[in-house]
Scaffold this motif. Structure first.
Motif, PDB file in Angstrom:
ATOM      1  N   ALA A   1    -139.230 -26.651 -10.648  1.00  0.00           N
ATOM      2  CA  ALA A   1    -137.943 -26.953 -11.367  1.00  0.00           C
ATOM      3  C   ALA A   1    -138.094 -27.468 -12.585  1.00  0.00           C
ATOM      4  CB  ALA A   1    -136.871 -27.197 -10.567  1.00  0.00           C
ATOM      5  N   GLU A   2    -138.979 -28.680 -12.518  1.00  0.00           N
ATOM      6  CA  GLU A   2    -139.236 -29.336 -13.579  1.00  0.00           C
ATOM      7  C   GLU A   2    -140.122 -28.702 -14.604  1.00  0.00           C
ATOM      8  OE1 GLU A   2    -141.351 -33.049 -12.128  1.00  0.00           O
ATOM      9  OE2 GLU A   2    -139.678 -33.671 -11.209  1.00  0.00           O
TER      10      GLU A   2
ATOM     11  N   LEU B   1    -131.339 -26.495  -4.079  1.00  0.00           N
ATOM     12  CA  LEU B   1    -131.973 -26.650  -5.360  1.00  0.00           C
ATOM     13  C   LEU B   1    -131.373 -25.801  -6.343  1.00  0.00           C
ATOM     14  CD1 LEU B   1    -134.231 -28.335  -6.964  1.00  0.00           C
ATOM     15  CD2 LEU B   1    -135.716 -26.556  -6.343  1.00  0.00           C
ATOM     16  N   LEU B   2    -131.269 -24.474  -6.366  1.00  0.00           N
ATOM     17  CA  LEU B   2    -130.516 -23.597  -7.254  1.00  0.00           C
ATOM     18  C   LEU B   2    -129.243 -24.122  -7.660  1.00  0.00           C
ATOM     19  CD1 LEU B   2    -131.621 -20.174  -5.864  1.00  0.00           C
ATOM     20  CD2 LEU B   2    -132.344 -21.176  -8.050  1.00  0.00           C
TER      21      LEU B   2
ATOM     22  N   GLU C   1    -126.797 -28.844 -13.235  1.00  0.00           N
ATOM     23  CA  GLU C   1    -127.379 -29.590 -14.280  1.00  0.00           C
ATOM     24  C   GLU C   1    -127.644 -29.221 -15.532  1.00  0.00           C
ATOM     25  OE1 GLU C   1    -131.852 -31.419 -14.239  1.00  0.00           O
ATOM     26  OE2 GLU C   1    -130.681 -32.184 -12.557  1.00  0.00           O
ATOM     27  N   PHE C   2    -128.085 -27.820 -15.596  1.00  0.00           N
ATOM     28  CA  PHE C   2    -128.471 -27.086 -16.846  1.00  0.00           C
ATOM     29  C   PHE C   2    -127.095 -26.953 -17.470  1.00  0.00           C
ATOM     30  CE2 PHE C   2    -132.742 -25.178 -17.439  1.00  0.00           C
ATOM     31  CZ  PHE C   2    -133.392 -26.228 -16.670  1.00  0.00           C
TER      32      PHE C   2
ATOM     33  N   THR D   1    -139.846 -25.386 -15.059  1.00  0.00           N
ATOM     34  CA  THR D   1    -138.770 -24.525 -15.607  1.00  0.00           C
ATOM     35  C   THR D   1    -138.241 -25.173 -16.926  1.00  0.00           C
ATOM     36  OG1 THR D   1    -138.495 -23.299 -13.615  1.00  0.00           O
ATOM     37  CG2 THR D   1    -136.747 -23.231 -15.463  1.00  0.00           C
ATOM     38  N   GLU D   2    -137.788 -26.602 -16.808  1.00  0.00           N
ATOM     39  CA  GLU D   2    -137.203 -27.284 -17.987  1.00  0.00           C
ATOM     40  C   GLU D   2    -137.962 -27.364 -19.140  1.00  0.00           C
ATOM     41  OE1 GLU D   2    -135.464 -31.037 -16.733  1.00  0.00           O
ATOM     42  OE2 GLU D   2    -134.997 -30.238 -14.626  1.00  0.00           O
TER      43      GLU D   2
ATOM     44  N   HIS E   1    -141.212 -26.479  -4.805  1.00  0.00           N
ATOM     45  CA  HIS E   1    -139.811 -25.872  -5.388  1.00  0.00           C
ATOM     46  C   HIS E   1    -139.310 -26.848  -6.486  1.00  0.00           C
ATOM     47  CE1 HIS E   1    -140.356 -22.312  -3.253  1.00  0.00           C
ATOM     48  NE2 HIS E   1    -139.964 -22.940  -1.899  1.00  0.00           N
ATOM     49  N   ARG E   2    -139.171 -28.337  -6.143  1.00  0.00           N
ATOM     50  CA  ARG E   2    -138.676 -29.031  -6.708  1.00  0.00           C
ATOM     51  C   ARG E   2    -139.347 -29.259  -8.112  1.00  0.00           C
ATOM     52  NH1 ARG E   2    -134.377 -32.078  -6.855  1.00  0.00           N
ATOM     53  NH2 ARG E   2    -133.572 -31.203  -4.884  1.00  0.00           N
TER      54      ARG E   2
ATOM     55  N   GLU F   1    -128.054 -27.092  -7.441  1.00  0.00           N
ATOM     56  CA  GLU F   1    -128.215 -28.481  -8.305  1.00  0.00           C
ATOM     57  C   GLU F   1    -128.679 -28.097  -9.724  1.00  0.00           C
ATOM     58  OE1 GLU F   1    -131.637 -32.216  -8.371  1.00  0.00           O
ATOM     59  OE2 GLU F   1    -130.920 -31.121  -6.463  1.00  0.00           O
ATOM     60  N   LYS F   2    -129.840 -27.501  -9.821  1.00  0.00           N
ATOM     61  CA  LYS F   2    -130.231 -27.160 -11.201  1.00  0.00           C
ATOM     62  C   LYS F   2    -129.210 -26.234 -12.115  1.00  0.00           C
ATOM     63  CE  LYS F   2    -133.914 -29.660 -10.828  1.00  0.00           C
ATOM     64  NZ  LYS F   2    -134.018 -30.667 -11.911  1.00  0.00           N
TER      65      LYS F   2
END
Length: 326
Positions: A57-58, A98-99, A105-106, A60-61, A53-54, A101-102
């Motif tokens: 997320a990378e 994680l959600l 962060e976003f 996704t960016e 999942h992590r 955090e991201k």
């Protein structure tokens, strides 16, 4: 040595794909992504699901940047479905962390504010833990003033549930007398789907090898006959070349559909009668001028006899159509 060669070859292939695209004015406006394969990616590497999942997320960016590069205006990510609530508690907890955090962060990222990215959540967010709801509220409030690019994150999302909720809202308004049944139209439904408008989906991308759309944005995707691109890489391994191939698939379908519409329209005009050929010429000319330069020569193939560029002069002669045999 072999790795460097592969990287150079991959970079060349990406440039080739980029050149094949029609440009920002022909890019899909709204792309929706089903990010499948995070856990399988982690298992193949002998890691825990949270590592997959992590890594996803990378990706996704990176996809957010690729969308902006080609001219996409809205991106929707299927981050957490209603079915994901059935996953093991420890995996759900890690996903929720994680959600949070991201999202935060976003919301604080310079690139988000420099590119006027509006972050929104779609779905039944009240089912999510309070910490996730707070992160959603933070991200939405930090970016609410932007409208150049929209990033939708589908959380606790299910397409059937979305339509059911809208239908119940309409039924309730009718029962209370606030809405006349004759006034129920597309706009009435869309107003009850989301607080802010969501564009029709032009392209759905699904990674991970499965060829299904999993109840994702049925109103906005199926209603718009969105193009669908299925690919085998797991989401963390999804590359820029994969993304460009997806956009190319959409553009090829749009070109084919434009030609089909032109053939039908021009065939209909010719069937009406020869005197309407002058109008057909005008229609064909406007259609041809709207195509990219690379397609204009091929567009001649769809023109009925007498509508090509060499036959556009002398519309009438002595009361007869100029293209009618003497």
């Amino acid at each position: 040595m072999l790795g460097r060669f592969r990287r150079r070859l991959g970079a060349y292939y990406e440039r080739l794909l980029q050149r094949e695209l029609d440009g920002p004015d022909r890019a899909p406006t709204h792309v929706a992504v089903i990010q499948d394969g995070n856990r399988r990616y982690a298992r193949r590497k002998g890691e825990a699901a949270t590592a997959g999942h992590r890594a996803g997320a990378e990706t996704t960016e990176r996809v957010l940047e690729w969308c902006q590069d080609v001219g996409v205006s809205e991106l929707t990510l299927y981050a957490f479905s209603t079915e994901n609530f059935n996953r093991p508690p420890d995996e759900r907890a890690a996903l929720f962390d994680l959600l949070c955090e991201k999202l935060r962060e976003f919301a604080d990222a310079d690139r988000v504010h420099e590119n006027d990215v509006c972050i929104r959540a779609l779905g039944d967010v009240e089912r999510l833990p309070e910490r996730v709801q707070e992160a959603i509220e933070y991200a939405e409030s930090r970016t609410a003033q932007y409208d150049r690019f929209v990033l939708n994150v589908a959380l606790a999302y299910g397409g059937r549930n979305e339509l059911l909720t809208a239908a119940r809202s309409v039924a309730g308004d009718v029962e209370r007398g606030d809405l006349d049944p004759d006034d129920i139209d597309v706009e009435a439904i869309e107003r009850r789907l989301y607080e802010r408008p969501v564009r029709d989906v032009d392209l759905i991308i699904r990674t991970g090898g499965d060829e299904r759309t999993s109840n994702f944005l049925p109103w906005h995707a199926n209603g718009n006959e969105a193009a669908v691109y299925f690919c085998t890489p797991h989401w963390p391994a999804f590359s820029r070349a994969d993304f460009l191939r997806a956009v190319r698939t959409y553009e090829h379908r749009e070109r084919s559909w434009r030609r089909t519409r032109a053939r039908r329209a021009l065939a209909l005009l010719k069937a009406v009668g020869e005197p309407e050929l002058a109008e057909a010429r005008a229609v064909f000319s406007r259609f041809r001028d709207s195509l990219p330069k690379t397609e204009r020569a091929g567009a001649l193939d769809v023109a009925p006899e007498g509508v090509g560029p060499n036959r556009v002069a002398n519309d009438h002669r002595d009361g007869r159509d100029a293209d009618r045999p003497e």
